[in-house]
Design an enzyme around this catalytic site. Structure first.
Site, PDB file in Angstrom:
ATOM      1  N   GLU A 199       0.399  -1.412   0.180  1.00 20.85           N
ATOM      2  CA  GLU A 199       0.257  -0.009   0.091  1.00 20.85           C
ATOM      3  C   GLU A 199       0.673   1.273  -0.194  1.00 20.85           C
ATOM      4  OE1 GLU A 199      -2.301  -0.517   3.501  1.00 20.85           O
ATOM      5  OE2 GLU A 199      -1.032   0.695   4.967  1.00 20.85           O
ATOM      6  N   ARG A 296     -10.655  -6.532  19.640  1.00 24.78           N
ATOM      7  CA  ARG A 296     -10.470  -6.694  21.057  1.00 24.78           C
ATOM      8  C   ARG A 296      -9.924  -5.395  21.547  1.00 24.78           C
ATOM      9  NH1 ARG A 296      -4.548  -5.359  20.773  1.00 24.78           N
ATOM     10  NH2 ARG A 296      -3.840  -5.708  18.475  1.00 24.78           N
TER      11      ARG A 296
END
Length: 620
Positions: A199, A296
């Site tokens: 990217e 999480r």
């Protein structure tokens, strides 16, 4: 739920125990051989051993953790963060065993666990993503071609990566192949998956993330954003909430995008949507892109707790029990500013190498919140993350919170394990950081001035002051005294660590020292220095690289040797790579020369300061 097994260790295990006990929930700790004497084991209502120190034989062993749950009649499992917290197979196994899983749904973990698939999913949901290559062709040629098309610099990122591991910045095409191979090795070792994506590298990036929470009844909210831009090697050092320089409109846009992302995967529980922002022209909605989702609780969740006044572990336990979210979006408010500094067992002056050993002396601040997994006398081992504690400061505004953080970090005392406390104190006091002139390259730009590689003159004078006040056995041993003509000489010749200095005794200086075993240690604004008087025959050591002896800077495993005896090398050439705590450290030639005796091979375990290879200066 009546009982909760915590499938984690250290400070997050203590954090979960603390909240669970307020709810009257029986807590169960699991621990490896290396952790049997740590505080979280004592603080749980019950504790059970799950195996040897290596993580794959203990905290990453699904079978051993589930067996511990059966033996202790646990009703639920909280995975904390790291280890198995984002493992969909483990989440399914927990639910299949009839236990409550205090975490994200397995389907959501899978959807967001692979960076390429997650970005495709976000694109479909209308969430902006960073430009790059997410395709299945993993050949070196295709990846290099895509990097060329994006234009350098680019980022190579492990598809299954996280925590800064499996990530490499590439500035030049000629470096691509080497960094790709290194990234793949680290990704395979850390995640069991060596696939990568490419990217665009953002030149002035800010790392901004949004805390989201959803329940089983379709409710989904955000608890504002955090700025995690202050990083080293893609690992966070200081986090804060809210993000400086973020106006109300941009905050609304990024937080709404985060909620949209969570809803796209039918999320439940605590999660974090991470964005990358191009801050070269300030923070604007059209220059912020989705990067990844952590399914999480995050290490930096305390700053969100501080500004919102909410207990996120409490929210997790309520949601996992089937209750609706404790508050709706319009009931969640933001108050003040909070920062968290990660206190690590590492030596910034030696390239941030991990430091292991017994914490013979440990003094943590009492003026701010401290989440720590260890106490004085505990051992920092090479098996786990080297975090000592999280230092969390909250104030009515950013300046007040920063001042509290700087003072707290400056008062930290750690010995003989090295720590980054001095670095943290300097960062919190640095003018550019206080002015919020930050991006992820802040430490790269300012590292030379923020890292105390040698003591400054004030620290040297503090040592001189201490030593000059130490009485000798006779008047001739005095370090300073009168002169027949002129003022008395208060200069002192002294040793700090392994170097000799001249210091000036200055009674007005405040000093903090401790006698630890046979060593006198000066604690100075977070830094720790061993001090003493030089021997009469002692000459200051020459620590240059001229002798060509290459020593391992830390204990670890040799994973590659890139030269052979007799090879010609130039300064900076890679000689070999040592892995410690799942991070790779490359040892390079200190000058042009010839490779001499190789002492190691791939697979060799080495200790700190062990000779691994020599480089001999070539004849002209």
């Amino acid at each position: 739920m009546e009982s909760l097994l915590i499938a984690n260790r250290g400070e997050i295990a203590r954090r979960i125990i603390r909240t669970a006990k307020t709810l009257g929930i029986r807590t169960i700790a699991v621990y490896s051989e290396a952790d049997q004497s740590l505080p979280f084991v004592r603080e749980a209502d019950e504790a059970i051993a799950i195996g040897p120190s290596p993580t794959r034989e203990s905290y990453l062993s699904q079978e051993r953790i589930l067996e511990a749950a059966r033996k202790t009649d646990a009703a639920a499992i909280h995975p904390g963060y790291g280890f198995l917290s984002e493992n969909a197979e483990f989440a399914e196994a927990v639910e299949k065993a009839g236990l409550v899983w205090v975490g994200a749904p397995p389907a959501a973990i899978r959807a967001m666990g692979l960076k390429d698939a997650a970005k495709e999913l976000m694109q479909a949901a209308g969430v902006p993503v960073t430009p790059g290559y997410l395709g299945p062709d993993q050949s070196e040629a295709r990846l290099m071609a895509e990097a060329d098309a994006i234009d350098y610099p680019v980022l190579i990122k492990a598809v299954a990566g996280g925590g800064g591991k499996g990530m490499r910045r590439v500035d030049r095409p000629q470096d691509f192949a080497e960094l790709l191979a290194s990234c793949r090795r680290e990704a395979s070792a850390s995640f069991g998956d060596d696939r990568v994506l490419i990217e665009r590298y953002i030149a002035n990036p800010r790392h901004i993330e949004v805390q989201v929470f959803a329940d089983q009844h379709g409710n989904c909210v955000h608890l504002f954003e955090r700025d995690c831009s202050l990083q080293r090697r893609h690992q966070k050092v200081i986090e804060e909430a809210p993000a400086p320089g973020l106006d109300a409109a941009t905050r609304a846009a990024i937080c709404d995008a985060a909620v949209k992302a969570a809803r796209a995967v039918n999320y439940v529980g605590a999660g974090t949507i991470e964005f990358i922002a191009d801050a070269s022209q300030g923070l604007h909605p059209d220059r912020i892109w989705f990067m990844e989702m952590n399914t999480r609780l995050q290490v930096e969740h305390p700053v969100t707790e501080a500004i919102s006044g909410e207990d996120l572990v409490l929210w997790q336990l309520k949601v996992a029990s089937g209750e609706p979210l404790p508050k709706s979006q319009d009931e969640i408010t933001m108050k003040g500013w909070a920062l968290e500094a990660r206190l690590y067992a590492e030596n910034p002056a030696a390239g941030y190498l991990p430091s292991t050993g017994r914490l013979e002396h440990l003094k943590l601040p009492r003026t701010v919140r401290v989440d720590s997994g260890v106490e004085q006398g505990d051992e920092i081992t090479a098996f786990y993350d080297p975090m000592i504690a999280k230092i969390i400061a909250h104030g009515p505004n950013r300046d007040a919170a920063l001042s509290k953080l700087a003072a707290a970090c400056a008062g930290i005392e750690v010995w003989p394990v090295r720590s980054n406390a001095g670095l943290l104190a300097r960062i919190a006091a640095a003018p550019d950081f206080r002015a919020a002139r930050i991006d992820t390259g802040f430490l790269d730009r300012h590292g030379e001035t923020l890292v105390a590689k040698v003591p400054d003159q004030t620290a040297i004078d503090r040592v001189a002051t201490v030593l000059s006040q130490t009485p000798g056995d006779d008047p001739w041993s005095a370090l300073s005294g009168f002169r027949i003509a002129g003022p008395s000489d208060s200069r002192v010749r002294l040793r700090i660590d392994s170097h000799l200095y001249w210091g000036q005794a200055r009674p007005e200086l405040e000093t903090t020292t401790a006698k630890i075993a046979e060593t006198t240690v000066l604690f100075d604004t977070g830094n720790a220095w061993s001090i003493g008087l030089p021997l009469a025959s002692e000459i200051e050591a020459d620590h240059g690289a001229g002798d060509g002896a290459i020593l391992s800077p830390m204990p670890g495993l040799v994973i590659s040797v890139d030269v052979a005896e007799g090879d010609l090398v130039t300064k900076g050439d890679r000689l070999l790579t040592v892995e410690a705590m799942k991070m790779e450290h490359t040892l390079r030639a200190p000058f042009d020369g010839i490779v001499g005796k190789l002492q190691v091979s791939p697979g060799t375990r080495v200790s700190e300061n062990q000779l691994v290879v020599t480089v001999v200066m070539g004849e002209e």
